[in-house]
Design an enzyme around this catalytic site. Structure first.
Site, PDB file in Angstrom:
ATOM      1  N   PHE A  54       0.967  -1.028   0.424  1.00 11.43           N
ATOM      2  CA  PHE A  54      -0.012   0.548  -0.065  1.00 11.43           C
ATOM      3  C   PHE A  54       0.884   1.553  -0.332  1.00 11.43           C
ATOM      4  CE2 PHE A  54      -2.942   2.889   1.865  1.00 11.43           C
ATOM      5  CZ  PHE A  54      -4.438   3.298   1.395  1.00 11.43           C
ATOM      6  N   LYS A 150     -12.072  -0.186   7.851  1.00 11.72           N
ATOM      7  CA  LYS A 150     -12.259  -1.030   6.696  1.00 11.72           C
ATOM      8  C   LYS A 150     -13.144  -1.962   7.835  1.00 11.72           C
ATOM      9  CE  LYS A 150      -8.772   0.075   4.437  1.00 11.72           C
ATOM     10  NZ  LYS A 150      -7.010   0.265   4.402  1.00 11.72           N
ATOM     11  N   ARG A 298     -12.556  -4.291  -7.114  1.00 16.68           N
ATOM     12  CA  ARG A 298     -12.891  -5.215  -5.242  1.00 16.68           C
ATOM     13  C   ARG A 298     -13.769  -5.151  -5.077  1.00 16.68           C
ATOM     14  NH1 ARG A 298      -8.447  -2.169  -0.807  1.00 16.68           N
ATOM     15  NH2 ARG A 298     -10.338  -1.245  -1.168  1.00 16.68           N
TER      16      ARG A 298
HETATM   17  C1  LIG Z   1      -6.197   0.770   3.887  1.00 14.63           C
HETATM   18  C2  LIG Z   1      -4.211   1.330   4.732  1.00 14.63           C
HETATM   19  C3  LIG Z   1      -4.343   2.375   5.841  1.00 14.63           C
HETATM   20  C4  LIG Z   1      -4.496   3.728   5.405  1.00 14.63           C
HETATM   21  O1  LIG Z   1      -3.892   4.580   6.247  1.00 14.63           O
HETATM   22  P1  LIG Z   1      -4.432   5.656   6.686  1.00 14.63           P
HETATM   23  O2  LIG Z   1      -3.423   6.571   6.866  1.00 14.63           O
HETATM   24  O3  LIG Z   1      -5.516   4.943   7.764  1.00 14.63           O
HETATM   25  O4  LIG Z   1      -5.077   6.544   5.467  1.00 14.63           O
HETATM   26  C5  LIG Z   1      -2.331   1.444   5.155  1.00 14.63           C
HETATM   27  N1  LIG Z   1      -2.371   0.718   5.111  1.00 14.63           N
HETATM   28  C6  LIG Z   1      -3.257  -0.189   4.047  1.00 14.63           C
HETATM   29  C7  LIG Z   1      -2.101  -1.446   4.111  1.00 14.63           C
HETATM   30  C8  LIG Z   1      -3.823  -0.120   4.192  1.00 14.63           C
HETATM   31  O5  LIG Z   1      -4.883  -0.902   3.096  1.00 14.63           O
END
Ligand SMILES: *Cc1c(COP(=O)(O)O)cnc(C)c1O
Length: 323
Positions: A54, A150, A298
């Site tokens: 991510f 989530k 997705r």
């Molecule tokens: C959704 C997600 C985030 C989100 O980070 P925020 O700081 O809460 O916006 C981070 N890492 C992963 C793997 C995610 O899927």
């Protein structure tokens, strides 16, 4: 709220009371833990992570390396991770369930591999918590982070969380040493002294209203066994895949998530040549998934809220819109 809600989500990830703090965002919590580990770097130089992780995970680590130039962020494809993790590795940062494909690591085996070279690991549990059982204690995981908006459904702006294994807490010195992480914040002293335990990772004033919403969302998990959540998630996904593959247009869709449920989290991704337009149409019909460029549809399957009939209807609508 930060510690109390931390203790409430701890059982969902196999953590003990006092090991989880709900605070800030996933991105900031990653910076907080990675920078605190960087203070303990000794002669080790490498932070290893996965290409295609991510984006925030990569960006935050590279930002940290700008501040600490001796650190080298090494991002490699999944197949090259084992080789990249060596005696020069300080820290490994991985996401348990991949945000695009839902491919899932063997958390225990990877943690053991990282420990075998004397490195530490931060697991990002954003796509795991609330969807499948995670046992941080059994795997002797060092650190973890994640979000609560989530599968926990804490709502937009719900805070993130961080986990620090109990025996590592006393020596982990926060870099973001905000006043609320001080041992005695309301003494307003000139010298910072980290609070004992997990509380030292608090930083500034918490967004209380966001916590209140999260607390309401967590009520839905009271008395819920995560193993049964996982079982239903797998059954929902099996039904989804079977129905999609029965569609007359099945050949235009390609499952990119692992077919083997043991290697998959709780979402399904299908490649389609016109995925962006298809998802727009699905959303208009109330089937709310995500488009992930360039070509992924997705679908997140939240077992506590989603029914089998919802899956049936969603695939029916998918077929109509593909037509
Ligand atoms: C959704 C997600 C985030 C989100 O980070 P925020 O700081 O809460 O916006 C981070 N890492 C992963 C793997 C995610 O899927």
């Amino acid at each position: 709220y930060p510690a109390r809600l931390g203790d409430r989500i701890a059982p969902l990830i196999g953590a003990l009371p006092g090991e989880v703090l709900v605070c800030d965002s996933t991105s900031i919590d990653l910076f907080k833990l990675a920078s605190a580990v960087a203070l303990q770097r000794g002669t080790r130089r490498k932070i290893v992570t996965e290409l295609g992780n991510f984006p925030t995970d990569l960006y935050i680590l590279r930002g940290l390396a700008q501040l600490v130039p001796e650190l080298d962020v090494v991002a490699v494809p999944r197949e090259q991770l084992s080789a990249a993790i060596d005696q020069n590795t300080l820290l490994v940062v991985l996401t348990h369930v991949h945000y695009r494909t839902a491919e899932m690591y063997d958390l225990k085996a990877m943690t053991a591999h990282v420990h075998s070279v004397g490195a530490r690991i931060i697991w990002d549990l954003s796509h795991s918590i609330g969807a499948l059982p995670v046992d941080l204690s059994a795997a002797e995981v060092d650190f973890a982070i994640g979000c609560t908006y989530k599968y926990l459904n804490g709502g937009p702006g719900a805070p993130g969380f961080l986990y620090v294994r109990r025996d590592l807490q006393a020596t982990l010195q926060p870099v973001l040493s905000g006043w609320l992480g001080d041992a005695r914040p309301f003494d307003f002293l000139d010298e910072y002294m980290p609070a004992p335990g997990i509380d030292r990772h608090r930083c500034g004033t918490p967004p209380v209203l966001a916590y209140a919403a999260l607390e309401g969302a967590l009520d839905a998990f009271d008395g819920v066994d995560v193993e049964s959540v996982r079982r239903k998630s797998i059954e929902l996904a099996s039904l989804f895949i079977a129905l999609v593959e029965d569609l007359p247009q099945a050949s235009s869709l390609q499952l990119v998530s692992p077919r083997n449920s043991a290697r998959r989290g709780s979402h399904l991704s299908f490649a389609h040549a016109d995925a962006g337009a298809v998802m727009q149409r699905l959303i208009k019909r109330g089937v709310i998934g995500d488009f992930r460029a360039p070509d992924l549809l997705r679908f997140g399957l939240t077992p506590l809220y989603l029914r089998f009939v919802d899956v049936w209807d969603a695939v029916q609508i998918l077929g109509e819109e593909l037509d």
